[in-house]
Design a protein around this motif. Structure first.
Motif, PDB file in Angstrom:
ATOM      1  N   HIS A 288       2.627   3.636  -3.947  1.00  0.00           N
ATOM      2  CA  HIS A 288       1.214   3.649  -3.579  1.00  0.00           C
ATOM      3  C   HIS A 288       0.579   2.290  -3.848  1.00  0.00           C
ATOM      4  CE1 HIS A 288      -3.107   5.167  -4.200  1.00  0.00           C
ATOM      5  NE2 HIS A 288      -2.851   5.154  -2.908  1.00  0.00           N
TER       6      HIS A 288
ATOM      7  N   THR B  91       5.509   2.651   7.656  1.00  0.00           N
ATOM      8  CA  THR B  91       5.409   3.343   6.373  1.00  0.00           C
ATOM      9  C   THR B  91       4.128   4.166   6.390  1.00  0.00           C
ATOM     10  OG1 THR B  91       5.765   2.936   3.992  1.00  0.00           O
ATOM     11  CG2 THR B  91       4.061   1.618   5.084  1.00  0.00           C
TER      12      THR B  91
ATOM     13  N   PHE C 204       0.446   5.175   5.893  1.00  0.00           N
ATOM     14  CA  PHE C 204      -0.777   4.469   5.503  1.00  0.00           C
ATOM     15  C   PHE C 204      -1.970   5.043   6.253  1.00  0.00           C
ATOM     16  CE2 PHE C 204       0.455   2.200   9.303  1.00  0.00           C
ATOM     17  CZ  PHE C 204      -0.737   1.780   9.887  1.00  0.00           C
TER      18      PHE C 204
ATOM     19  N   THR D  89      -6.274   3.904   7.180  1.00  0.00           N
ATOM     20  CA  THR D  89      -7.242   2.802   7.146  1.00  0.00           C
ATOM     21  C   THR D  89      -8.659   3.326   7.362  1.00  0.00           C
ATOM     22  OG1 THR D  89      -7.091   2.343   9.525  1.00  0.00           O
ATOM     23  CG2 THR D  89      -5.544   1.183   8.081  1.00  0.00           C
TER      24      THR D  89
ATOM     25  N   VAL E  57      -6.856  -0.409   3.335  1.00  0.00           N
ATOM     26  CA  VAL E  57      -5.552   0.137   3.702  1.00  0.00           C
ATOM     27  C   VAL E  57      -4.988   0.874   2.487  1.00  0.00           C
ATOM     28  CG1 VAL E  57      -3.255  -0.341   4.613  1.00  0.00           C
ATOM     29  CG2 VAL E  57      -5.185  -1.812   5.263  1.00  0.00           C
ATOM     30  N   ASP E  58      -4.845   2.182   2.617  1.00  0.00           N
ATOM     31  CA  ASP E  58      -4.268   3.022   1.564  1.00  0.00           C
ATOM     32  C   ASP E  58      -2.827   3.299   1.983  1.00  0.00           C
ATOM     33  OD1 ASP E  58      -3.476   5.166  -0.114  1.00  0.00           O
ATOM     34  OD2 ASP E  58      -5.562   5.739  -0.412  1.00  0.00           O
ATOM     35  N   ALA E  59      -1.892   2.537   1.410  1.00  0.00           N
ATOM     36  CA  ALA E  59      -0.508   2.549   1.888  1.00  0.00           C
ATOM     37  C   ALA E  59       0.443   3.143   0.863  1.00  0.00           C
ATOM     38  CB  ALA E  59      -0.063   1.125   2.227  1.00  0.00           C
ATOM     39  N   THR E  60       1.555   3.658   1.367  1.00  0.00           N
ATOM     40  CA  THR E  60       2.680   4.055   0.530  1.00  0.00           C
ATOM     41  C   THR E  60       3.899   3.311   1.056  1.00  0.00           C
ATOM     42  OG1 THR E  60       1.737   6.251   0.133  1.00  0.00           O
ATOM     43  CG2 THR E  60       4.081   5.971  -0.318  1.00  0.00           C
TER      44      THR E  60
END
Length: 261
Positions: free
Chosen positions: A62, A96, A98, A100, A113-116
């Motif tokens: 995360h 991957t 994510f 936005t 951007v909330d990414a994993t």
């Protein structure tokens, strides 16, 4: 009597003047201000792009970061851009999980951007794409994702699953948040959240041969994120075993996280 009242009034006036002066020299700090670290930046033609984060690096698992995009008049163009996260591995590429959204921080507009990130850069090369057909923008920003070991991958019924530990960066004695997220691979570019699982968590301190009481198995919250609690009743080496189920069927093998603090 009159002199006493006059004396009290003068004291109150002096106190109020001192208080006003103190307020002027010690303004209230803006608690909404966020410290952001620059990760990578690029200027291309009339536009400038910068990736920033509250962390100093992007990391496997995360990772939340922000993209500031402006024209040559320093006007935000965040709402005009689409974002993608790409891993290049020789002849193969994949994305991957994510999400936005456009947000405002420090009086500036950013793409959040909330990414994993399902793997670190050691397995290939990560880059961010920024595109806008109407503005003729097609940019690539290379970035590094450091390894953490927070992502566990397994295959079940010919489908890949990714389980990401999103907590326990700073464990402490007592109850701790135990947060994971679960995603699957629908295609190389699409990784939807898995929202229909139940979980079981088991704690063990191998060196002492005991577990702990009061643990709460994670339950689904939103967007594939599952939240629970684990109890470390003392410092030392700990083993967290997580089992995922769909109905009565176990999905994959038990997932194990180890830590020592």
């Amino acid at each position: 009597m009159f002199n006493s009242i006059k004396y009290i009034a003068l004291l109150l006036l002096a106190f109020s003047l001192y208080s006003c002066k103190d307020d002027d020299t010690n303004p209230v700090k803006d608690t909404d201000e966020v410290t952001l670290n620059s990760i990578v930046n690029k200027t291309s033609g009339d536009y400038t792009f910068e990736v920033v984060s509250e962390d100093k690096e992007l990391k496997e698992g995360h990772s939340v970061f922000y993209i500031r995009a402006t024209d040559n008049s320093n006007n935000s163009i965040a709402k005009d851009l689409s974002v993608n996260l790409i891993m290049e591995m020789g002849m193969m590429i994949h994305s991957t999980p994510f999400m936005t959204e456009v947000v405002t921080m420090n009086d500036k507009e950013y793409i959040k951007v909330d990414a994993t990130f399902i793997m670190a850069s050691a397995g290939g090369s990560w880059f961010i794409t920024l595109k806008s057909e109407t503005m003729a923008i097609d940019e690539r920003m290379d970035c590094t994702v450091i390894a953490t070991g927070n992502v566990k991958r397994f295959t079940f019924e010919e489908k890949s699953y990714f389980v990401t530990l999103r907590s326990l960066d700073s464990p402490k004695v007592g109850m701790n948040d135990f947060v994971i997220s679960v995603h699957t691979r629908e295609s190389m570019m699409i990784h939807p959240a898995v929202t229909d699982l139940t979980t079981e968590v088991e704690m063990l301190m191998p060196s002492m041969g005991h577990g702990s009481d009061g643990n709460v198995s994670p339950i689904h919250s939103a967007n594939g994120v599952y939240k629970g609690k684990v109890n470390f009743n003392m410092t030392g080496d700990w083993k967290i075993t997580l089992r995922l189920k769909r109905g009565e069927m176990m999905i994959g093998e038990p997932i194990v996280y180890t830590l020592d603090f």
